[in-house]
Design a protein around this motif. Structure first.
Motif, mmCIF file in Angstrom:
data_model
loop_
_atom_site.group_PDB
_atom_site.id
_atom_site.type_symbol
_atom_site.label_atom_id
_atom_site.label_comp_id
_atom_site.label_asym_id
_atom_site.label_seq_id
_atom_site.Cartn_x
_atom_site.Cartn_y
_atom_site.Cartn_z
ATOM 1 N N ALA A 61 -0.642 -16.647 6.968
ATOM 2 C CA ALA A 61 -0.306 -15.713 8.042
ATOM 3 C C ALA A 61 0.813 -14.768 7.606
ATOM 4 O O ALA A 61 0.774 -13.568 7.917
ATOM 5 N N LEU A 62 1.795 -15.278 6.893
ATOM 6 C CA LEU A 62 2.883 -14.426 6.409
ATOM 7 C C LEU A 62 2.391 -13.404 5.391
ATOM 8 O O LEU A 62 2.790 -12.239 5.427
ATOM 9 N N ILE A 63 1.519 -13.839 4.490
ATOM 10 C CA ILE A 63 0.949 -12.912 3.516
ATOM 11 C C ILE A 63 0.111 -11.850 4.231
ATOM 12 O O ILE A 63 0.181 -10.662 3.908
ATOM 13 N N GLY A 64 -0.671 -12.255 5.221
ATOM 14 C CA GLY A 64 -1.462 -11.301 5.994
ATOM 15 C C GLY A 64 -0.588 -10.287 6.718
ATOM 16 O O GLY A 64 -0.915 -9.093 6.767
ATOM 17 N N ALA A 65 0.521 -10.760 7.281
ATOM 18 C CA ALA A 65 1.446 -9.852 7.957
ATOM 19 C C ALA A 65 2.068 -8.872 6.964
ATOM 20 O O ALA A 65 2.216 -7.677 7.258
ATOM 21 N N LEU A 66 2.411 -9.355 5.782
ATOM 22 C CA LEU A 66 2.961 -8.484 4.743
ATOM 23 C C LEU A 66 1.954 -7.411 4.354
ATOM 24 O O LEU A 66 2.303 -6.236 4.236
ATOM 25 N N PHE A 67 0.704 -7.789 4.182
ATOM 26 C CA PHE A 67 -0.334 -6.827 3.822
ATOM 27 C C PHE A 67 -0.562 -5.815 4.944
ATOM 28 O O PHE A 67 -0.790 -4.639 4.687
ATOM 29 N N ALA A 68 -0.517 -6.268 6.189
ATOM 30 C CA ALA A 68 -0.713 -5.355 7.314
ATOM 31 C C ALA A 68 0.412 -4.324 7.376
ATOM 32 O O ALA A 68 0.166 -3.135 7.575
ATOM 33 N N VAL A 69 1.643 -4.774 7.196
ATOM 34 C CA VAL A 69 2.784 -3.851 7.202
ATOM 35 C C VAL A 69 2.670 -2.872 6.032
ATOM 36 O O VAL A 69 2.912 -1.668 6.186
ATOM 37 N N ALA A 70 2.283 -3.379 4.873
ATOM 38 C CA ALA A 70 2.133 -2.509 3.706
ATOM 39 C C ALA A 70 1.058 -1.451 3.954
ATOM 40 O O ALA A 70 1.227 -0.289 3.574
ATOM 41 N N ALA A 71 -0.034 -1.841 4.593
ATOM 42 C CA ALA A 71 -1.109 -0.879 4.875
ATOM 43 C C ALA A 71 -0.640 0.184 5.856
ATOM 44 O O ALA A 71 -0.964 1.364 5.710
ATOM 45 N N VAL B 39 2.568 1.127 6.459
ATOM 46 C CA VAL B 39 3.704 1.908 5.968
ATOM 47 C C VAL B 39 3.320 2.767 4.763
ATOM 48 O O VAL B 39 3.681 3.943 4.703
ATOM 49 N N PHE B 40 2.598 2.196 3.806
ATOM 50 C CA PHE B 40 2.346 2.867 2.532
ATOM 51 C C PHE B 40 0.966 3.485 2.405
ATOM 52 O O PHE B 40 0.667 4.145 1.415
ATOM 53 N N GLY B 41 0.082 3.239 3.341
ATOM 54 C CA GLY B 41 -1.282 3.763 3.240
ATOM 55 C C GLY B 41 -2.143 2.880 2.351
ATOM 56 O O GLY B 41 -1.741 1.796 1.914
ATOM 57 N N PHE B 42 -3.343 3.363 2.080
ATOM 58 C CA PHE B 42 -4.323 2.560 1.355
ATOM 59 C C PHE B 42 -3.880 2.227 -0.063
ATOM 60 O O PHE B 42 -3.944 1.070 -0.495
ATOM 61 N N TRP B 43 -3.425 3.223 -0.833
ATOM 62 C CA TRP B 43 -3.079 2.975 -2.234
ATOM 63 C C TRP B 43 -1.824 2.128 -2.344
ATOM 64 O O TRP B 43 -1.717 1.284 -3.242
ATOM 65 N N GLY B 44 -0.884 2.307 -1.448
ATOM 66 C CA GLY B 44 0.298 1.446 -1.426
ATOM 67 C C GLY B 44 -0.077 0.009 -1.098
ATOM 68 O O GLY B 44 0.468 -0.937 -1.664
ATOM 69 N N PHE B 45 -1.027 -0.144 -0.179
ATOM 70 C CA PHE B 45 -1.529 -1.473 0.162
ATOM 71 C C PHE B 45 -2.151 -2.149 -1.059
ATOM 72 O O PHE B 45 -1.877 -3.321 -1.344
ATOM 73 N N LEU B 46 -2.979 -1.413 -1.787
ATOM 74 C CA LEU B 46 -3.601 -1.990 -2.987
ATOM 75 C C LEU B 46 -2.556 -2.366 -4.037
ATOM 76 O O LEU B 46 -2.697 -3.390 -4.719
ATOM 77 N N LEU B 47 -1.512 -1.560 -4.155
ATOM 78 C CA LEU B 47 -0.446 -1.870 -5.100
ATOM 79 C C LEU B 47 0.292 -3.146 -4.697
ATOM 80 O O LEU B 47 0.597 -3.990 -5.550
ATOM 81 N N VAL B 48 0.548 -3.321 -3.412
ATOM 82 C CA VAL B 48 1.199 -4.539 -2.926
ATOM 83 C C VAL B 48 0.312 -5.753 -3.196
ATOM 84 O O VAL B 48 0.790 -6.805 -3.638
ATOM 85 N N VAL B 49 -0.988 -5.626 -2.957
ATOM 86 C CA VAL B 49 -1.919 -6.733 -3.222
ATOM 87 C C VAL B 49 -1.941 -7.071 -4.713
ATOM 88 O O VAL B 49 -1.914 -8.249 -5.090
ATOM 89 N N LEU B 50 -1.954 -6.058 -5.560
ATOM 90 C CA LEU B 50 -1.962 -6.280 -7.005
ATOM 91 C C LEU B 50 -0.697 -7.008 -7.453
ATOM 92 O O LEU B 50 -0.770 -8.000 -8.198
ATOM 93 N N PHE B 51 0.460 -6.547 -7.003
ATOM 94 C CA PHE B 51 1.714 -7.190 -7.398
ATOM 95 C C PHE B 51 1.831 -8.604 -6.833
ATOM 96 O O PHE B 51 2.399 -9.491 -7.473
#
Length: 62
Positions: free
Chosen positions: A8-18, A20-32
């Motif tokens: 749930a925490l990881i999902g919340a982090l990904f949702a915030v990243a999506a 705040v940063f948009g699609f490419w920022g979200f993919l970068l957060v997932v990659l890291f």
């Protein structure tokens, strides 16, 4: 921490990243996040890189 709470925490982090940063920022957060998880597993001894390399090269032992 249980796996459910961690997920749930990881999902919340990904949702915030999506949001705040948009699609490419979200993919970068997932990659890291994935790279960090792999490094943590190697450091803790839960992942053997030599065995993983053998699986991808086709030299698997059973």
């Amino acid at each position: 921490m249980s796996a459910t709470i961690g997920g749930a925490l990881i999902g919340a982090l990904f949702a915030v990243a999506a949001l705040v940063f948009g699609f490419w920022g979200f993919l970068l957060v997932v990659l890291f996040t994935a790279i960090g998880a792999l490094v943590a597993r190697v450091a803790s001894g839960q992942l053997d890189l030599r065995a993983l390399a053998n699986v991808f090269s086709g030299r698997r032992t059973s």
